[in-house]
Design a protein around this motif. Sequence first.
Motif, mmCIF file in Angstrom:
data_model
loop_
_atom_site.group_PDB
_atom_site.id
_atom_site.type_symbol
_atom_site.label_atom_id
_atom_site.label_comp_id
_atom_site.label_asym_id
_atom_site.label_seq_id
_atom_site.Cartn_x
_atom_site.Cartn_y
_atom_site.Cartn_z
ATOM 1 N N UNK A 14 41.284 30.428 38.802
ATOM 2 C CA UNK A 14 40.914 30.690 40.230
ATOM 3 C C UNK A 14 42.216 31.273 40.959
ATOM 4 N N UNK A 15 43.255 30.643 40.798
ATOM 5 C CA UNK A 15 44.486 30.910 41.509
ATOM 6 C C UNK A 15 44.999 32.261 40.817
ATOM 7 N N UNK A 16 44.905 32.135 39.417
ATOM 8 C CA UNK A 16 45.410 33.479 38.827
ATOM 9 C C UNK A 16 44.655 34.617 39.142
ATOM 10 N N UNK A 17 43.331 34.541 39.229
ATOM 11 C CA UNK A 17 42.442 35.740 39.621
ATOM 12 C C UNK A 17 42.808 36.079 40.928
ATOM 13 N N UNK A 18 42.915 35.197 41.970
ATOM 14 C CA UNK A 18 43.321 35.642 43.379
ATOM 15 C C UNK A 18 44.791 36.283 43.523
ATOM 16 N N UNK A 19 45.808 35.699 42.666
ATOM 17 C CA UNK A 19 47.019 36.154 42.817
ATOM 18 C C UNK A 19 46.964 37.668 42.409
ATOM 19 N N UNK A 20 46.116 37.889 41.510
ATOM 20 C CA UNK A 20 46.274 39.299 40.745
ATOM 21 C C UNK A 20 45.405 40.367 41.744
ATOM 22 N N UNK A 44 36.098 25.203 42.818
ATOM 23 C CA UNK A 44 35.319 26.559 42.486
ATOM 24 C C UNK A 44 36.144 27.512 43.070
ATOM 25 N N UNK A 45 35.690 29.009 42.662
ATOM 26 C CA UNK A 45 36.475 29.969 42.852
ATOM 27 C C UNK A 45 36.310 30.201 44.374
ATOM 28 N N UNK A 46 35.204 29.863 44.949
ATOM 29 C CA UNK A 46 34.779 30.211 46.187
ATOM 30 C C UNK A 46 35.630 29.142 47.167
ATOM 31 N N UNK A 47 35.886 28.063 46.691
ATOM 32 C CA UNK A 47 36.793 27.032 47.345
ATOM 33 C C UNK A 47 38.204 27.574 47.385
ATOM 34 N N UNK A 48 38.752 28.020 46.261
ATOM 35 C CA UNK A 48 39.946 28.447 46.189
ATOM 36 C C UNK A 48 40.259 29.376 46.769
ATOM 37 N N UNK A 49 39.268 30.448 47.127
ATOM 38 C CA UNK A 49 39.375 31.755 47.938
ATOM 39 C C UNK A 49 39.106 31.479 49.175
ATOM 40 N N UNK A 50 38.609 30.240 49.855
ATOM 41 C CA UNK A 50 38.312 30.218 51.125
ATOM 42 C C UNK A 50 39.403 30.518 52.304
#
Lengths: 495, 340
Positions: A288-294, B29-35
């Motif tokens: 998730x971190x990697x996707x967000x960073x990109x 989850x992606x949603x949590x990480x992107x909160x």
Amino acid sequence: MMPVLSIPTLRSGLPDCRSSDLNVPVHRQLWLFIEDIVTRIQDETEGVPIRTVKSFMTKIPSVVTGADIVQWLMKNLTVEDSAEAMHIGSLIAAQGYFFPISDHVLCLRDDGTLYRFQAPYFWPSNCWEPENTDYAIYLCKRTMQNKTRLELADYEAENLARLQRAFARKWEFIYMQAEAQVKIDRKKDKIERKILDSQERAFWDVHRPVPGCVNTTEMDIRKCRRMKNPHRVKKSVYGVVEEGTQSQSPIHTSLHHCRKGTKEDVEKEILFLNTQLDRHCLKMSKVAESLITYAEQYMEYDPFVTTPEPSNPWTSDDPTLWDLEMSKEPSQQRVKKWGFSLEEALKDPVGQELFLKFLESEFSSENLRFWLAVQGLKSVPQQDVAQRVQDIWAEFLAEGAPSSINLDSHSYEITSQNLKDPGRYSYEDAQDHIYKLMKSDSYPRFLRSSVYQDLLMARKKPETEQGRRTSLEKFTRSMGKSLTGKRLTGLMQSS
Amino acid sequence: MGEMEQLRKEAESLKDQITAARKAVQDSTLQEAAAGITVVGRIQMKTRKTLRGHLAKIYAMHWSTDSKLCVSASQDGKLIVWDSVTTNKVNAIPLKSSWVMTCAYAPSGNLVACGGLDNMCSIYNLKGKDGNVKVMRELAAHTGYLSCCRFISDTEIITSSGDCTCILWDIETGTQKTVFAGHQGDCMSLAVAPDFKFFISGACDFTAKLWDIREGTCRQTFGGHESDVNAIGFFPNGNAVITGSDDATCKLFDLRADQELITYQDSSIMCGVTSLAPSLSGRLILAGYDDFNVNIWDMLKAERVGVLAGHDNRVSCIGVSADGMACCTGSWDSFLKIWN
């Protein structure tokens, strides 16, 4: 109360679905969704007020206004605004689940227009694919009944004329069926008939729409195989049984059913599953971190999110941005992108050129030249492949090669093996290794180098286009002086 | 216990172990990480150009890598190459079979390909010596309709078919190099990874598969959809896969976590997804639906952030140009629209 037809009514004709069932109708999900709404909206306590409306000297039974429908949708579905409610309502109308009583065009209006709900017998989920014989019977019986409301519209009259020509030889049969239907209809009570007639007409508005209207029964031809009803029985709206051959639709190809698993299949599956299990899954938080960073890194380059400078050519009709992209004088933003990854640096021809020149200054350009040569090999015409493979070997890998690259013994072994049967991908493994080497070694040094940093920080006095150009020229000249014989050979001209 | 029984039990046990392994890495989850990430705000796009010329349903379109030319295929039996900026038709190629379902533009810009119910992939050379566009190759081997095709280079192309397989072809010799078999239902679409080493396919068996082009093997399978996977695409960095299905949802699968990260759905969307494309950064996902609209999703937060409404019939194809400046939609209403 919903009227009962002489033919048994059906609730949703949708079967329970399993993923292996290839006969599930394509719109299953859609119909389930709509039917849930349509059932709730007709509920006596929670639904819209369905009533009889008095008009002139007649009564209009079982109707509701468009406005009531829209209001109910807004209240009972999670929609943002009336536009969204209208969109959903129009979708439901287009599928024929409710219809305007005075129009053939199936759309929803947020006003006093009167609508009626479709009988479950006619619901699309029963997978009706009515034949033209049924349609002919329908139009024919309409002409037999002496009612103004049953008068044929122009397009219907045209359709009838066409069908009479097409079915000339069996028109007697069709006529008889139409007569039989009229007889059945006459037996019903007046109010019931009004309702049924309108529902029947709405059914045909879905399957034989007014010219110019979208035909919602049109299927993507790739899914046509599944349009045939799940039980593969041809059925007539009027219960007509026809002798004679059933013509196969030209797109009905033989089915590619999944065969029942053989022992071999299961063994293969087990092998596959074992490799799956062996794979190491990365943690969700990490990916998730990697996707967000990109996404964050590239957002300033995403024209849909950040307005590009000077303007998006599509919006302003000004192609300046495209001209700038093509130019050899990169903007700071573009230079910054080269620092994101080696891929980005190599993707941009100017970035690639700069990186190459940097490597030349370090006397390690053979790696990139090899990589470029192998890329070029992939697009070379078949007849030249063998020769080109040899040339690359001679230049980069043979003993005493002029541009000898540093390949580990394992990769060297694989490559030598590949060369026994030379092809476009013989150097794939070697290329991967060299790429990794550049990525971990030369590339980071390039990013720290003054030539890159200068461009990135736009360290020039004055900060003008002129300044940038002369600076790049100066760099090129100074590089040219320090280089010895190592010039780009013909091999590096990637196609 | 018979041998088959034992084998099946073994397979089931392995599947359970894989599910457990996937669960074990679900620490977030992606949603949590992107909160904490800033919202992307409402995305409003307008139609900038309308490409008129086709006389029947458009089934497919594909941008050229120059971000200005594109090719479209329609059931009127024509393949049209457009200069989208001027809206002029650069080429109008008549096809032998009008039942075309897919088209593709080669990265070099020299070739285009198409195919459909003829079960073949036809390659056309746009840069022929005399200026005429001619069929260069007809790649025939599939036993079902051609649903999608994508060029690797001027010498290789990958096709997906209703016969449940995908094939890698050598265009020069017109022969099959590799057959990728494994799907249990019609393959509906495919996408090639940014590094050209892998490709993904979506099929009517409700799954998506990741294939190694050189090895010819299936690396990973992603399930979770409840109906046909019609559309598929790579996240721009090649580490994740986006799918669109008849179950009215889109999903994001991560290759390294080997599982679904998030689903893009809304209770008010009930029509199938026909096509999808990520924006340049991957932050937005544009998906075309059966209900004539395109919905724009915030990839990280799974929220709908925009709608493109302008077509009068199903949106059958969508593509974002390589420079990310515009997106193009093709529809059964016979028009292509350029938006941004």
